[in-house]
Write an enzyme that holds these catalytic residues in place. Structure first.
Site, PDB file in Angstrom:
ATOM      1  N   LYS A  21      -1.945  40.414 -29.971  1.00  0.00           N
ATOM      2  CA  LYS A  21      -2.872  41.091 -29.059  1.00  0.00           C
ATOM      3  C   LYS A  21      -3.068  40.285 -27.771  1.00  0.00           C
ATOM      4  O   LYS A  21      -3.585  40.824 -26.787  1.00  0.00           O
ATOM      5  CB  LYS A  21      -4.214  41.257 -29.782  1.00  0.00           C
ATOM      6  N   ILE A  60      -3.860  44.448 -34.373  1.00  0.00           N
ATOM      7  CA  ILE A  60      -3.731  44.815 -35.801  1.00  0.00           C
ATOM      8  C   ILE A  60      -4.944  45.603 -36.305  1.00  0.00           C
ATOM      9  O   ILE A  60      -4.897  46.187 -37.379  1.00  0.00           O
ATOM     10  CB  ILE A  60      -3.465  43.586 -36.703  1.00  0.00           C
ATOM     11  N   THR A  86      -5.817  29.600 -45.144  1.00  0.00           N
ATOM     12  CA  THR A  86      -6.389  28.274 -44.909  1.00  0.00           C
ATOM     13  C   THR A  86      -6.969  27.669 -46.190  1.00  0.00           C
ATOM     14  O   THR A  86      -7.380  28.413 -47.096  1.00  0.00           O
ATOM     15  CB  THR A  86      -7.517  28.385 -43.857  1.00  0.00           C
ATOM     16  N   ASP A  87      -7.054  26.340 -46.221  1.00  0.00           N
ATOM     17  CA  ASP A  87      -7.701  25.679 -47.369  1.00  0.00           C
ATOM     18  C   ASP A  87      -9.226  25.858 -47.336  1.00  0.00           C
ATOM     19  O   ASP A  87      -9.907  25.578 -48.312  1.00  0.00           O
ATOM     20  CB  ASP A  87      -7.343  24.189 -47.421  1.00  0.00           C
ATOM     21  N   GLU A  88      -9.747  26.351 -46.197  1.00  0.00           N
ATOM     22  CA  GLU A  88     -11.209  26.474 -46.072  1.00  0.00           C
ATOM     23  C   GLU A  88     -11.782  27.518 -47.032  1.00  0.00           C
ATOM     24  O   GLU A  88     -12.974  27.544 -47.283  1.00  0.00           O
ATOM     25  CB  GLU A  88     -11.600  26.777 -44.621  1.00  0.00           C
ATOM     26  N   TYR A 103     -15.813  32.364 -40.786  1.00  0.00           N
ATOM     27  CA  TYR A 103     -14.347  32.300 -40.695  1.00  0.00           C
ATOM     28  C   TYR A 103     -13.724  32.230 -42.090  1.00  0.00           C
ATOM     29  O   TYR A 103     -12.859  33.047 -42.443  1.00  0.00           O
ATOM     30  CB  TYR A 103     -13.910  31.080 -39.861  1.00  0.00           C
ATOM     31  N   SER A 104     -14.168  31.253 -42.901  1.00  0.00           N
ATOM     32  CA  SER A 104     -13.516  31.092 -44.208  1.00  0.00           C
ATOM     33  C   SER A 104     -13.821  32.284 -45.115  1.00  0.00           C
ATOM     34  O   SER A 104     -12.975  32.669 -45.935  1.00  0.00           O
ATOM     35  CB  SER A 104     -13.889  29.766 -44.860  1.00  0.00           C
ATOM     36  N   LYS A 143     -11.291  34.890 -44.181  1.00  0.00           N
ATOM     37  CA  LYS A 143      -9.939  34.566 -44.679  1.00  0.00           C
ATOM     38  C   LYS A 143      -9.888  34.724 -46.205  1.00  0.00           C
ATOM     39  O   LYS A 143      -8.885  35.194 -46.756  1.00  0.00           O
ATOM     40  CB  LYS A 143      -9.540  33.134 -44.280  1.00  0.00           C
ATOM     41  N   ASN A 146      -4.027  21.857 -39.011  1.00  0.00           N
ATOM     42  CA  ASN A 146      -2.780  21.569 -38.293  1.00  0.00           C
ATOM     43  C   ASN A 146      -3.077  20.873 -36.980  1.00  0.00           C
ATOM     44  O   ASN A 146      -4.146  21.035 -36.403  1.00  0.00           O
ATOM     45  CB  ASN A 146      -2.069  22.873 -37.944  1.00  0.00           C
TER      46      ASN A 146
END
Ligand code: NAD
Length: 349
Positions: free
Chosen positions: A35, A61, A131-133, A156-157, A160, A186
């Site tokens: 986007k 999306i 993510t690991d979060e 956020y987590s 996800k 990252n």
């Protein structure tokens, strides 16, 4: 699985994944669907934009009709889904955008995959990059494994985690050939400077305060972005349908120790007296609900697919600093306009 749509390919990690797939597999057709939000930047892909096996499509999306049409027209063999709202601080000020893109956007892609790939799910792959979060926070001991229960704390987590659940549910319910990977933090080139490492590099360069949340004691496991892209390539091609992989660098750092290492590198690269960058460190009010520690056990990925991180954190950080110092124009472009407004609002106290 040769025609692949990569969503979020103009972002930080997505651009590394697109570059890797375009250059490693010249016979594939790679479509970058993005986007171009504030975090998407086609400058990230300047070096490969003319390659014959690469195409960019601008699109959202969240727009289900557009996604359905795209799948019908392009008939992709697989999808590597990275498009997301990705910054925890922004999710705290405006969670709705995270629900829309991360949850609804993912479900739109799943629906399109379900409808278009029906009868041949085994020949198509739906790969969700996560993510690991989603696992929540650890105390001083222990590691997240693929069996750790989900316990997300930030909007956020939570978004996800929700999208991971939907991806698994479409695998279990309809038989879609899904895989998920959950990766630690990252770092590397093209990282948007709202995140800790590029923000600190940018501020040190301009002799501005380096804001550190709380006492800087939060622990994160850092992975060089190109090692993440290599893991994604391996998992896309080799992982069994329905599987999950944790990806991490076995590389835990408290924020404050990381910033001290970065300051030392920056002093050296900028020919400033050792210790001068560290004087810019400024402690600010902690992030609400800030998870204390994340650490990843990536032994399944190492054992099953032979993946290990290729460089040490010290090497990766040197390369990262070099890239940002050599690409001053990229950094100036992304830190003008909207970014300045965001920065002032975020660190106003
Ligand atoms: P990023 O914010 O740099 O890039 C996100 C990209 O998605 C941007 O190019 C943006 O334009 C695009 N996008 C956003 N909303 C969209 C929409 N509605 N439709 C189409 N495109 C849209 O993010 P990143 O750091 O590269 O992260 C990529 C993925 O990896 C995310 O799913 C994130 O959750 C996951 N992840 C990130 C990290 C990390 O350390 N950055 C770690 C683990 C997992």
């Amino acid at each position: 699985m040769k025609k692949i749509i990569i969503t979020g390919g103009a972002g930080f990690i997505g651009s590394h994944v697109v570059r890797r797939m375009v250059t490693t597999y010249p016979d594939y057709e790679i479509i970058n669907l993005d986007k171009l939000t504030y975090a998407g930047n086609l400058e990230n892909l300047k070096d490969i934009e003319d390659k014959a096996n690469y195409r960019f499509i601008k699109g959202d999306i969240v727009d289900a009709d557009f996604i359905d049409r795209l799948f019908e027209e392009e008939k992709p063999d697989g999808i590597i889904h990275l498009a997301a709202e990705s910054h925890v601080d922004r999710s705290i000020s405006d969670p709705s955008a995270f629900v829309m893109t991360n949850v609804i956007g993912t479900v739109n892609l799943l629906n399109a995959a379900r409808n278009n790939w029906e009868g041949a799910y085994d020949q198509h792959r739906f790969y969700h990059v996560s993510t690991d979060e989603v696992y929540g926070a650890l105390g001083a001991e222990g590691l997240f494994t693929e069996e750790t229960s989900y316990d997300p704390h930030s909007p956020y987590s939570a978004s996800k985690a929700s999208s991971d659940h939907f991806v698994r549910a479409y695998g279990d319910t309809y038989g879609l050939n899904i895989v998920i990977s959950n990766c630690s933090n990252n770092y590397g080139s093209h990282h948007f400077p709202e995140k800790l490492i590029p923000l600190a590099i940018n501020n040190i360069k301009h002799n501005q305060p380096i804001p550190i949340y709380g006492k800087g004691e939060n622990v994160r496991d850092w992975l060089w972005v190109e090692d993440h892209a290599r893991a994604i390539d391996l998992i896309y091609h080799k992982a069994a349908g329905g599987s999950t992989y944790n990806i991490g660098g076995h590389n835990e750092w408290t924020n404050i120790d990381l910033i001290h290492l970065l300051c030392e590198i920056m002093d050296r690269k900028l020919n400033r007296p050792q210790g001068s960058s560290a004087e810019l460190i400024t402690y600010v009010t902690d992030r609400a609900g800030h998870d204390l520690r994340y650490a990843i056990d990536s032994s399944k990925l190492q054992k099953d697919l032979g993946w290990t991180p290729s460089i040490t954190f010290e090497e990766g950080l040197e390369k990262t600093v070099d890239w940002f110092l050599e690409n001053g124009e990229w950094l100036e472009n992304v830190t003008s306009g909207q970014y300045l407004e965001y920065y002032k609002q975020q660190y106003k106290d």
